[in-house]
Design an enzyme around this catalytic site. Structure first.
Site, PDB file in Angstrom:
ATOM      1  N   PHE A 213      43.507  33.479  48.925  1.00  0.00           N
ATOM      2  CA  PHE A 213      43.972  34.089  47.682  1.00  0.00           C
ATOM      3  C   PHE A 213      44.066  32.998  46.623  1.00  0.00           C
ATOM      4  O   PHE A 213      44.924  32.108  46.711  1.00  0.00           O
ATOM      5  CB  PHE A 213      45.314  34.779  47.930  1.00  0.00           C
ATOM      6  N   ASP A 215      45.201  31.336  43.958  1.00  0.00           N
ATOM      7  CA  ASP A 215      46.381  31.309  43.095  1.00  0.00           C
ATOM      8  C   ASP A 215      46.477  29.943  42.413  1.00  0.00           C
ATOM      9  O   ASP A 215      45.461  29.274  42.233  1.00  0.00           O
ATOM     10  CB  ASP A 215      47.632  31.598  43.936  1.00  0.00           C
ATOM     11  N   ASP A 283      45.166  30.149  54.643  1.00  0.00           N
ATOM     12  CA  ASP A 283      45.844  30.326  53.355  1.00  0.00           C
ATOM     13  C   ASP A 283      47.352  30.157  53.487  1.00  0.00           C
ATOM     14  O   ASP A 283      47.974  29.409  52.727  1.00  0.00           O
ATOM     15  CB  ASP A 283      45.528  31.719  52.780  1.00  0.00           C
TER      16      ASP A 283
HETATM   17  N1  LIG Z   1      47.452  31.824  48.211  1.00  0.00           N
HETATM   18  C1  LIG Z   1      48.631  32.410  48.256  1.00  0.00           C
HETATM   19  N2  LIG Z   1      49.356  32.559  47.125  1.00  0.00           N
HETATM   20  C2  LIG Z   1      50.553  33.149  47.200  1.00  0.00           C
HETATM   21  C3  LIG Z   1      51.104  33.609  48.387  1.00  0.00           C
HETATM   22  C4  LIG Z   1      52.346  34.172  48.078  1.00  0.00           C
HETATM   23  C5  LIG Z   1      53.356  34.776  48.985  1.00  0.00           C
HETATM   24  N3  LIG Z   1      52.835  35.341  50.154  1.00  0.00           N
HETATM   25  C6  LIG Z   1      53.799  35.777  51.098  1.00  0.00           C
HETATM   26  C7  LIG Z   1      53.241  36.436  52.246  1.00  0.00           C
HETATM   27  C8  LIG Z   1      53.814  36.011  53.414  1.00  0.00           C
HETATM   28  C9  LIG Z   1      54.541  34.821  53.221  1.00  0.00           C
HETATM   29  O1  LIG Z   1      55.703  34.720  53.933  1.00  0.00           O
HETATM   30  C10 LIG Z   1      54.618  34.659  51.699  1.00  0.00           C
HETATM   31  O2  LIG Z   1      55.879  34.844  51.182  1.00  0.00           O
HETATM   32  C11 LIG Z   1      52.523  34.032  46.706  1.00  0.00           C
HETATM   33  N4  LIG Z   1      51.428  33.411  46.203  1.00  0.00           N
HETATM   34  C12 LIG Z   1      51.181  32.937  44.857  1.00  0.00           C
HETATM   35  O3  LIG Z   1      51.815  31.666  44.718  1.00  0.00           O
HETATM   36  C13 LIG Z   1      52.194  31.479  43.341  1.00  0.00           C
HETATM   37  C14 LIG Z   1      53.698  31.421  43.227  1.00  0.00           C
HETATM   38  O4  LIG Z   1      54.170  30.180  43.468  1.00  0.00           O
HETATM   39  P1  LIG Z   1      55.657  29.787  42.972  1.00  0.00           P
HETATM   40  O5  LIG Z   1      55.628  29.775  41.461  1.00  0.00           O
HETATM   41  O6  LIG Z   1      55.884  28.424  43.583  1.00  0.00           O
HETATM   42  O7  LIG Z   1      56.579  30.823  43.531  1.00  0.00           O
HETATM   43  C15 LIG Z   1      51.698  32.716  42.598  1.00  0.00           C
HETATM   44  O8  LIG Z   1      50.381  32.522  42.129  1.00  0.00           O
HETATM   45  C16 LIG Z   1      51.725  33.746  43.711  1.00  0.00           C
HETATM   46  O9  LIG Z   1      50.911  34.844  43.410  1.00  0.00           O
HETATM   47  C17 LIG Z   1      50.351  33.436  49.607  1.00  0.00           C
HETATM   48  O10 LIG Z   1      50.725  33.800  50.709  1.00  0.00           O
HETATM   49  N5  LIG Z   1      49.127  32.822  49.461  1.00  0.00           N
END
Ligand SMILES: Nc1nc2c(c(CN[C@H]3C=C[C@H](O)[C@@H]3O)cn2[C@@H]2O[C@H](COP(=O)(O)O)[C@@H](O)[C@H]2O)c(=O)[nH]1
Length: 306
Positions: A213, A215, A283
């Site tokens: 993903f 991000d 990821d």
């Molecule tokens: N690649 C990727 N990006 C992810 C996630 C997740 C949450 N996934 C949940 C699923 C199960 C787990 O237990 C996680 O809680 C959020 N994001 C992204 O991160 C950024 C936020 O950052 P900060 O501002 O520091 O909170 C924002 O772009 C957000 O869209 C992920 O898994 N993979």
């Protein structure tokens, strides 16, 4: 998800601001001996889960709003996930399709127990309305019906989501080509798979088709690992917290090269260690490393997609 994989590779082969360093990809894979540390979904203990359709509604709303937290230095994804969880625990109807269509900015803040305007708040409200309206129009108000109509196929679910909900159409134009990244649609599938442990609403026969993903955290981790190399102008912009324009070559390259690099990592792991890993697992490992490293500087783009 062939479109995501193919368009990310297309960008990586023409990229000028960002390079994927294949030697470093191999080095990282060798260092971990092909064993990606297993990170449990909800390792933070912040998500709502009741094993039923309300969890699906929760995850869909969560991923409709899962973008751009950084403009408020105190706000993070955790606030969104735990805020929506608390809201549901207080009132099981808080995310019903008709309610979603009527939230205002101040009401959304109140729902999340956030004391000031959220970043790009008007867009968050608009997207909530869109989700509520289309769920009501086409899926009897329930995200669970949307998931059921995908027949246990991740690719079909992503196609359905992007067809019905314009806010999830995460794509850009790069050198005249359409590039698909579908970050929030893919993460919704991954969240279902993780929350329901591959069963029930989380059962997908083609889960391996999902990419990472794209991000703003994972690219920063890949850069820190030496896998992504940025040109000097881009490095300076990111390290000085300058904003990167949405849809710019730099932004598309950062995101697409991240997808491509992890696909290469997967291939190396398979070739050298004979293991078939899912991009989702890589990821979550990379993302969990990134959110625990407060010193990491990430690219800053105002976007509803991530
Ligand atoms: N690649 C990727 N990006 C992810 C996630 C997740 C949450 N996934 C949940 C699923 C199960 C787990 O237990 C996680 O809680 C959020 N994001 C992204 O991160 C950024 C936020 O950052 P900060 O501002 O520091 O909170 C924002 O772009 C957000 O869209 C992920 O898994 N993979």
């Amino acid at each position: 998800m062939e479109a995501v994989r193919a368009s990310a590779a297309w960008v990586a082969s023409r990229s000028s601001h960002v390079k994927v360093d294949m030697l470093e990809v191999e080095k990282v894979v060798d260092k971990i001996q092909g064993n990606v540390p297993k990170v449990e979904w909800d390792f933070e203990g912040i998500h709502y889960f009741d094993d039923g359709p309300l969890t699906v509604q929760y995850l869909f709303v969560l991923d409709a709003l899962n973008f751009c937290f950084w403009p408020d230095k105190d706000l993070s994804y955790d606030h969104l996930a735990s805020g929506l969880k608390l809201a549901l625990e207080k009132d099981k109807t808080a995310l019903d399709a008709d309610r979603l269509q009527s939230y205002t900015g101040p009401q959304l803040r109140q729902l999340l127990n956030w004391p000031r305007p959220l970043p790009i708040e008007e867009e968050r409200v608009r997207l909530l309305h869109e989700v509520g309206m289309e769920l009501e129009r086409s899926f009897g108000g329930e995200a669970a019906n949307l998931v059921k109509s995908a027949g246990n196929s991740a690719a079909t679910l992503i196609e359905l989501i992007t067809r019905h909900f314009p806010g999830f159409r995460d794509h850009s134009l790069y050198k005249g080509h359409q590039v698909f990244l579908y970050k929030r649609a893919q993460i919704f599938v991954a969240d279902l798979w993780g929350a329901f442990k591959g069963q029930n609403y989380g059962e997908f026969h083609d889960i391996k088709s999902i990419t990472i993903f794209a991000d703003y955290i994972v690219p920063a981790v890949l850069r820190e690992l030496g896998i992504l190399k940025y040109g000097s102008n881009l490095s300076c912009s990111i390290d000085s917290n300058s904003e990167i324009v949405p849809g710019s070559e730099e932004e598309v390259e950062i995101r697409a090269c991240s997808v491509y690099a992890v696909e290469k990592m997967r291939e190396f792991i398979n070739k050298k260690f004979g293991k078939q890993l899912l991009s989702i697992d890589i990821d979550l490992w990379l993302w969990s490393c990134g959110v625990q490293n407060m010193a990491l500087s990430h690219h800053r783009t105002l976007s509803i997609y991530y």
